[in-house]
Enzyme design. Structure first.
Site, mmCIF file in Angstrom:
data_model
loop_
_atom_site.group_PDB
_atom_site.id
_atom_site.type_symbol
_atom_site.label_atom_id
_atom_site.label_comp_id
_atom_site.label_asym_id
_atom_site.label_seq_id
_atom_site.Cartn_x
_atom_site.Cartn_y
_atom_site.Cartn_z
ATOM 1 N N CYS A 283 0.862 -1.191 0.000
ATOM 2 C CA CYS A 283 0.000 0.000 0.000
ATOM 3 C C CYS A 283 0.894 1.236 0.000
ATOM 4 O O CYS A 283 0.754 2.142 0.827
ATOM 5 C CB CYS A 283 -0.949 0.003 1.182
ATOM 6 S SG CYS A 283 -1.862 -1.552 1.408
ATOM 7 N N ALA A 285 1.775 3.826 -2.186
ATOM 8 C CA ALA A 285 1.550 5.188 -2.679
ATOM 9 C C ALA A 285 1.081 6.093 -1.534
ATOM 10 O O ALA A 285 0.376 5.629 -0.625
ATOM 11 C CB ALA A 285 0.521 5.160 -3.801
ATOM 12 N N GLY A 287 4.296 7.237 -1.521
ATOM 13 C CA GLY A 287 5.681 6.826 -1.655
ATOM 14 C C GLY A 287 6.710 7.424 -0.737
ATOM 15 O O GLY A 287 7.901 7.164 -0.909
ATOM 16 N N GLY A 288 6.326 8.208 0.240
ATOM 17 C CA GLY A 288 7.320 8.784 1.141
ATOM 18 C C GLY A 288 8.144 7.722 1.851
ATOM 19 O O GLY A 288 9.377 7.819 1.943
ATOM 20 N N ASP A 330 -2.783 -5.988 -6.075
ATOM 21 C CA ASP A 330 -3.503 -6.063 -4.807
ATOM 22 C C ASP A 330 -2.636 -6.843 -3.831
ATOM 23 O O ASP A 330 -2.258 -7.987 -4.093
ATOM 24 C CB ASP A 330 -4.838 -6.778 -5.030
ATOM 25 C CG ASP A 330 -5.707 -6.789 -3.779
ATOM 26 O OD1 ASP A 330 -5.178 -6.566 -2.673
ATOM 27 O OD2 ASP A 330 -6.911 -7.032 -3.908
ATOM 28 N N CYS A 398 -2.384 5.934 9.728
ATOM 29 C CA CYS A 398 -2.484 7.353 10.104
ATOM 30 C C CYS A 398 -3.863 7.606 10.707
ATOM 31 O O CYS A 398 -4.597 8.486 10.277
ATOM 32 C CB CYS A 398 -2.220 8.258 8.898
ATOM 33 S SG CYS A 398 -3.269 7.953 7.463
#
Length: 471
Positions: A283, A285, A287-288, A330, A398
């Site tokens: 998961c 993206a 991309g940090g 996926d 988050c």
């Protein structure tokens, strides 16, 4: 950072660019065929209206991007539109209450266009340094230009004039941000999870907004001085509240750093991969975390099911000159593998990001938590089969909701005896022991790091747990 030009986008709460007039209803400054700033207000109105009352609304950032592109706004006007839309949702509870008290029949739920028109204008009066007469007059012009609201132009004028006259009294009502400016279901959940006092501080931190944090690709060197930034205990750089646009800063073209909230930068650091280690970023993206792992020398495979979101990751990786294998897939469909480390930044309610995405508070529902927690459990179980014996698995979200963090990991450890927790040590977060919970997991809150000299305080709300596969 600077999001536009002039006083229009400055926050009144910071004492900058105070009001320079009172509502007169007089004509706004003209520029070409329509009043100056009218296009920006129209785009903000359209973006906010796209979210109000929708069962599955888009993200505010997406709605703003669509509205500003459709209007072909200049960068400064696009930035103003975004500032207005964000300010609207940042104080949406207060704004809705203020408007409802000043409308004879309250806010009409069946008329999202009218609600959005009044709310975006009220946000300019209450939260942005826009002259009151401009906010009122341009709202009236927008009302007259739309057949759905043209017959209500007089009402719009009267209500907004009253909002301007009573501004100080309205803002005084917002002292209790948890009660006034937080949806009831979130206020109840946060009070239960963190206690009423801390929940109140979380809600207050949301009103302050978020700073811009940077993650450095290499050693700190003199980057803080060159950028005029503050070095946080966790190692991220925090930018001052005003300055040039991000692409104009030193180091951007060279890929010396990227924008990433300081809390979001911690989970990847918990893996601390050795050079050449095989790391799977699920998961991934935008991309940090992928870039952190690649910059540390790991051989990273970034997986995400969204091709458009991975395209942004691809662009950032290219700018930094990093090597990453990027795969559209996926995560639940991956065959068992034996990576040295796996990072799972699971889809979540994102309630930890309300400081920078205030629409989250008003577009999510409590039912979303259970649905997402079920998906997270499936992803966590599947990720367990992708890490080799002795390897590390970091799970993070988050979110401020325990079901998506603490409870999720507790249930996983009860299901899978192969994994044990590797507690986070204070020195791994710059000595900020308050960021570590009683289990040794990372738990950051918006009210953490409240005082940052020369910059805005706070962190995104993040949870992360580091687990090792014993066998």
């Amino acid at each position: 950072m600077k999001v536009g030009s002039g006083a229009e986008v400055a926050s009144r709460d910071k004492g900058r660019n105070r009001r320079v007039g009172t509502p007169t209803g007089g004509p706004a400054e003209e520029s070409g065929p329509e009043a100056a700033g009218l296009g920006a207000r129209r785009a903000a109105l359209q973006a906010v209206a796209a979210l109000i009352g929708q069962e599955r609304p888009p993200a505010l950032d997406d709605a703003i991007a669509q509205a500003t592109r459709a209007a072909a706004l200049a960068p400064a006007d696009a930035a103003l539109a975004r500032a207005i839309a964000v300010a609207t949702f940042r104080r949406y509870g207060l704004i809705r209450a203020a408007l409802a008290q000043r409308l004879e029949r309250g806010l009409p739920a069946a008329k999202p266009q009218l609600t959005a028109l009044l709310a975006t204008a009220a946000a300019q009066i209450l939260d942005l340094a826009v002259p009151d007469h401009a906010a009122v007059d341009l709202a009236v012009r927008l009302a007259k230009a739309d057949p759905r609201t043209a017959h209500l132009a007089g009402l719009v004028n009267a209500v907004l004039r009253r909002i301007a006259r009573e501004r100080d009294a309205i803002l005084a009502e917002s002292a209790d941000a948890l009660a006034i400016n937080t949806p009831d279901w979130l206020a109840r959940r946060w009070s239960a999870a963190y206690g009423p006092e801390r929940a109140g501080r979380i809600a207050q931190a949301h009103l302050a907004g978020a700073a811009i944090d940077l993650t450095l690709r290499g050693p700190a060197g003199d980057w803080a001085q060159r950028l005029g930034a503050v070095t946080l205990p966790t190692g991220s750089l925090r930018m001052p509240e005003s300055g040039p646009p991000i692409p104009d800063l030193p180091g951007f073209p060279d890929g010396a750093w990227w924008v990433q909230d300081a809390a979001a930068a911690i989970p990847a650091r918990l893996l601390a991969p050795e050079p050449g280690a095989r790391v799977l970023d699920l998961c991934a993206a935008p991309g940090g975390k992928t870039m952190q792992l690649a910059a540390a020398g790991a051989r990273v495979t970034a997986i995400d099911r969204s091709a458009p979101r991975l395209e942004r990751l691809r662009e950032n990786v290219a700018r930094l000159g990093l090597e990453v294998e990027i795969v559209v897939a996926d995560a639940l469909a991956l065959e068992p593998q034996d990576h040295d480390a796996v990072l799972l930044d699971a889809p979540c309610s994102a309630t930890g990001t309300i400081r920078r995405h205030p629409d989250v508070a008003w577009t999510k529902a409590e039912a979303d938590i259970g649905r997402l927690a079920t998906l997270q459990a499936r992803l966590l179980d599947h990720a367990a089969g992708l890490v080799r014996p002795g390897g590390l698995l970091v799970y993070c979200t988050c979110s401020l909701e325990p079901e998506e963090g603490e409870a999720q990991v507790a249930a996983f450890l009860a299901r899978d005896a192969r994994f044990v927790r590797v507690p986070v040590r204070p020195e791994e977060v710059g000595g900020a022991a308050e960021l570590i919970d009683g289990n040794g997991d990372l738990r950051t809150l918006p009210c953490h790091l409240p005082e940052v000299p020369g910059a805005r305080g706070g962190l995104d709300g993040f949870f992360a747990s580091r687990l090792r596969r014993a066998g």
